[in-house]
Design a protein around this motif. Sequence first.
Motif, PDB file in Angstrom:
ATOM      1  N   ASP A 169       0.919  -1.145   0.127  1.00 12.40           N
ATOM      2  CA  ASP A 169       0.026  -0.131  -0.114  1.00 12.40           C
ATOM      3  C   ASP A 169       0.965   1.386   0.041  1.00 12.40           C
ATOM      4  O   ASP A 169       0.455   2.344   0.695  1.00 12.40           O
ATOM      5  CB  ASP A 169      -0.834  -0.150   1.267  1.00 12.40           C
ATOM      6  CG  ASP A 169      -2.045  -0.848   1.198  1.00 12.40           C
ATOM      7  OD1 ASP A 169      -2.318  -1.414  -0.141  1.00 12.40           O
ATOM      8  OD2 ASP A 169      -2.388  -1.598   2.270  1.00 12.40           O
ATOM      9  N   GLY A 170       2.131   1.245  -0.849  1.00 15.46           N
ATOM     10  CA  GLY A 170       2.747   2.401  -0.839  1.00 15.46           C
ATOM     11  C   GLY A 170       3.966   2.234  -1.702  1.00 15.46           C
ATOM     12  O   GLY A 170       3.855   1.665  -2.665  1.00 15.46           O
ATOM     13  N   LEU A 171       4.990   2.826  -1.260  1.00 11.42           N
ATOM     14  CA  LEU A 171       6.256   2.936  -2.208  1.00 11.42           C
ATOM     15  C   LEU A 171       7.474   2.612  -1.456  1.00 11.42           C
ATOM     16  O   LEU A 171       7.527   3.003  -0.286  1.00 11.42           O
ATOM     17  CB  LEU A 171       6.460   4.350  -2.934  1.00 11.42           C
ATOM     18  CG  LEU A 171       5.323   4.877  -3.649  1.00 11.42           C
ATOM     19  CD1 LEU A 171       5.398   6.358  -3.889  1.00 11.42           C
ATOM     20  CD2 LEU A 171       5.180   3.982  -5.036  1.00 11.42           C
ATOM     21  N   LYS A 172       8.270   1.639  -2.176  1.00 10.94           N
ATOM     22  CA  LYS A 172       9.726   1.563  -1.513  1.00 10.94           C
ATOM     23  C   LYS A 172      10.627   2.412  -2.296  1.00 10.94           C
ATOM     24  O   LYS A 172      10.686   2.473  -3.519  1.00 10.94           O
ATOM     25  CB  LYS A 172      10.079   0.051  -1.651  1.00 10.94           C
ATOM     26  CG  LYS A 172      11.349  -0.261  -0.935  1.00 10.94           C
ATOM     27  CD  LYS A 172      11.685  -1.481  -0.780  1.00 10.94           C
ATOM     28  CE  LYS A 172      11.994  -2.223  -2.371  1.00 10.94           C
ATOM     29  NZ  LYS A 172      12.757  -3.337  -2.504  1.00 10.94           N
ATOM     30  N   LEU A 173      11.524   3.275  -1.375  1.00 12.56           N
ATOM     31  CA  LEU A 173      12.253   4.284  -2.101  1.00 12.56           C
ATOM     32  C   LEU A 173      13.860   3.512  -1.721  1.00 12.56           C
ATOM     33  O   LEU A 173      13.886   3.268  -0.506  1.00 12.56           O
ATOM     34  CB  LEU A 173      12.114   5.480  -1.438  1.00 12.56           C
ATOM     35  CG  LEU A 173      10.832   6.256  -1.300  1.00 12.56           C
ATOM     36  CD1 LEU A 173      11.012   7.643  -0.537  1.00 12.56           C
ATOM     37  CD2 LEU A 173      10.284   6.308  -2.914  1.00 12.56           C
ATOM     38  N   THR A 174      14.507   3.428  -2.617  1.00 13.71           N
ATOM     39  CA  THR A 174      15.924   3.092  -2.311  1.00 13.71           C
ATOM     40  C   THR A 174      17.105   4.148  -2.906  1.00 13.71           C
ATOM     41  O   THR A 174      16.939   4.753  -3.958  1.00 13.71           O
ATOM     42  CB  THR A 174      16.251   1.666  -3.130  1.00 13.71           C
ATOM     43  OG1 THR A 174      15.304   0.866  -3.047  1.00 13.71           O
ATOM     44  CG2 THR A 174      17.735   1.200  -2.821  1.00 13.71           C
ATOM     45  N   SER A 175      18.038   4.527  -1.940  1.00  8.28           N
ATOM     46  CA  SER A 175      18.814   5.411  -2.518  1.00  8.28           C
ATOM     47  C   SER A 175      20.168   4.678  -2.987  1.00  8.28           C
ATOM     48  O   SER A 175      20.130   3.735  -3.005  1.00  8.28           O
ATOM     49  CB  SER A 175      19.433   6.239  -1.125  1.00  8.28           C
ATOM     50  OG  SER A 175      20.324   5.565  -0.501  1.00  8.28           O
TER      51      SER A 175
END
Length: 64
Positions: free
Chosen positions: A29-35
């Motif tokens: 139910d969202g977003l996975k952010l990866t730097s």
Amino acid sequence: MCEANAYLIEDGTEVLVLESVDKVEPEGDGLKLTSIFGEQKFVAAQIASLSLVDHKVFLKKLLV
């Protein structure tokens, strides 16, 4: 470098969520952010807009 910073829009202001974002992936139910440094954050949000020239990703919280 072409990485962007991710900001959550809250009450009309930009709140920094993660710098140097390399990947934005839908997850649950969202977003996975990866730097670019491997740091990961999950945000219950959707993409509101992108400013590619300014290297910014704007997110809007999902209503639960």
